[in-house]
Design an enzyme around this catalytic site. Structure first.
Site, mmCIF file in Angstrom:
data_model
loop_
_atom_site.group_PDB
_atom_site.id
_atom_site.type_symbol
_atom_site.label_atom_id
_atom_site.label_comp_id
_atom_site.label_asym_id
_atom_site.label_seq_id
_atom_site.Cartn_x
_atom_site.Cartn_y
_atom_site.Cartn_z
ATOM 1 N N GLU A 9 24.156 31.227 -11.370
ATOM 2 C CA GLU A 9 25.299 31.483 -10.487
ATOM 3 C C GLU A 9 26.536 31.565 -11.373
ATOM 4 O OE1 GLU A 9 25.090 32.210 -7.426
ATOM 5 O OE2 GLU A 9 22.990 31.705 -7.077
ATOM 6 N N CYS A 22 35.011 30.369 -8.129
ATOM 7 C CA CYS A 22 34.336 31.563 -8.644
ATOM 8 C C CYS A 22 34.427 32.743 -7.692
ATOM 9 C CB CYS A 22 32.873 31.255 -8.966
ATOM 10 S SG CYS A 22 31.876 30.775 -7.539
#
Length: 458
Positions: free
Chosen positions: A212, A246
């Site tokens: 991720e 993010c």
């Protein structure tokens, strides 16, 4: 604490015993984790305030509550997820039946970053527990107060043979473990640069990975967008956690015709959310450390600031800041920002948008603000990205029924909800053939059966 190598062997032995496999065991562990989060709720708030200056409300929504919701969703659906899934059987294999049997992978490693240090460690853990694995957790050393309370939670709640937590410098600890022990899966959340190193270490032992990662997530605003709503939703998600997220919008792509009107709305919303008297000190977080602070302030010094720009090195404060039309080769447009700076670019022709996004292919997220379903679908289909929103930003990751993950340099694999369970499971394909019928056509000699085979196998 037992020797690390011995600890990993103990976990491998514990998994091989089958202790983690039953529904009752998995359910009990999820319930214990949830209870521990409530028990240590105030200590978690204190730790997040020390590390990132998060207020309690933000900490609940993005950290504790997020994880509790993930646990509740898993508890509700776990029995169904664990059941064998019946699938069809082709004519060639008549009489028979086929099914897919999920099984746990073994001992898995979860490595988390500092920006959401509770959620990004424990949310994958929920999936690993639900799937029946033993787990090694590596929290980030850059959020030390939170790492400490997480260690307390894990060691008090779980047998170390089942779930262990490893502290220390990630650059040292992670290679030591991965080079000397074969994990059955590695789940990493963090930068693309470190993710590449993790991937290389895993490849040497053919260990599957979930990565991720990040990237520069664009936010396209069409001329028909609801500008006030767009400004509110972008201001909320871009500057939450001081921009250290993010999936925060990394830069804006405004249709040139609405630039002035939109910026007026955006400045107003930023001021109302974060800059009014008595609000800033409570609602706005801090930059995690000196290194990140100096990197972000260097961006500000090189670009044209049209809003914000104030900083305080003593408190690691950087005001929500808008940067006007930075060059595409500027550092702020070459690197993931991960802070409260928002570049504002404009476009007139579609090719302008594609040209800009192509400089950083496969972003983790894409956000489109428009009143037209056709325009929204056009952008979604023409730009490769991990996941995203129409007329919103970042909130797609809170829906447990959606897979969350990137593609290309923004990540490999996905998780949340059922997707977490699947990530930490092997889908074992099984076919059971009946014995009450055993057609001779399946056995030699095969001479003369070609035409029949052509009818059966197609």
């Amino acid at each position: 604490m037992m020797d690390r190598a011995l600890q990993l062997q103990e976990q491998q032995t514990y998994f091989a015993s089958g202790a983690t496999h039953s529904y009752a065991f998995r359910k009990e562990q999820l319930e214990k984790l949830k209870a521990a989060l409530y028990q240590h709720e105030e200590a978690i708030y204190d730790a997040l305030a020390k590390d990132l200056k998060k207020n309690k409300e933000e900490a609940w929504v993005t950290e504790i509550g997020f994880t509790v919701a993930e646990i509740n969703y898993a508890l509700k659906h776990l029995k169904k997820w664990m059941r064998p899934k019946r699938v069809g059987t082709n004519l060639l294999n008549f009489p028979g039946k086929s099914f897919i049997l999920p099984e746990p992978l073994g001992v898995v490693l979860i490595i988390s970053p500092w920006n959401y240090p509770v959620q990004l460690l424990l949310s994958p853990l929920v999936g690993a527990i639900a799937a029946g694995n033993c787990v090694v957790l590596k929290p980030s050393e850059f959020a030390p107060a939170t790492a400490s309370i997480l260690e307390t939670i894990i060691t008090e709640t779980f047998d170390q043979r089942y779930i262990s937590i490893i502290q220390g410098d990630g650059a040292t600890v992670i290679p030591q473990m991965m080079n000397n022990f074969r994990f059955d899966h590695v789940f990493y959340t963090g930068s693309t640069q470190i993710g590449t190193v993790i991937y290389e270490m895993a490849a040497k032992k053919l260990v599957p990975v979930t990565l991720e990662l990040g990237g520069k997530s664009p936010c396209i605003i069409e001329k028909d967008a609801n500008l006030k709503i767009a400004a509110k939703r972008i201001a909320l998600t871009k500057f939450s956690n001081a921009g250290q997220m993010c999936v925060a919008p990394d830069y804006l792509l405004l249709h040139v015709s609405i630039k002035d009107a939109f910026l007026k709305e955006l400045k107003q919303q930023i001021g109302a959310f974060y800059n009014t008297e008595g609000v800033r000190d409570y609602h706005f977080g801090k930059i995690v450390n000196d290194k990140s602070f100096h990197r972000l302030t260097s961006y500000i010094q090189k670009e044209h600031v049209i809003y914000g720009g104030r900083i305080d090195a003593a408190t690691h404060f950087i005001e929500p800041t808008l940067l006007d039309n930075p060059p595409l080769d500027a550092p702020v447009m070459q690197e993931e920002i991960f802070g409260p700076l928002l570049p504002v670019l404009t476009w007139e022709q579609e090719e302008d948008v594609y040209r800009i996004i192509r400089t950083h292919k496969n972003p983790l997220a894409l956000y489109v603000f428009t009143s037209s379903n056709d325009r929204a679908n056009h952008w979604l289909k023409s730009i490769p990205f991990g996941g995203g929103c129409i007329n919103n930003a970042s909130w797609h990751l809170t829906n447990h029924q959606l897979p969350f993950g990137g593609r290309g340099t923004s990540g490999i694999g996905a998780y949340h909800g059922r997707f977490s369970f699947d990530t930490f499971s092997h889908q074992k394909g099984i076919m059971k053939t009946a014995t009450w019928l055993d057609p001779a056509i399946k056995y030699p000699p095969f001479k003369g059966k070609l035409n029949l085979f052509k009818k059966l196998i197609k």
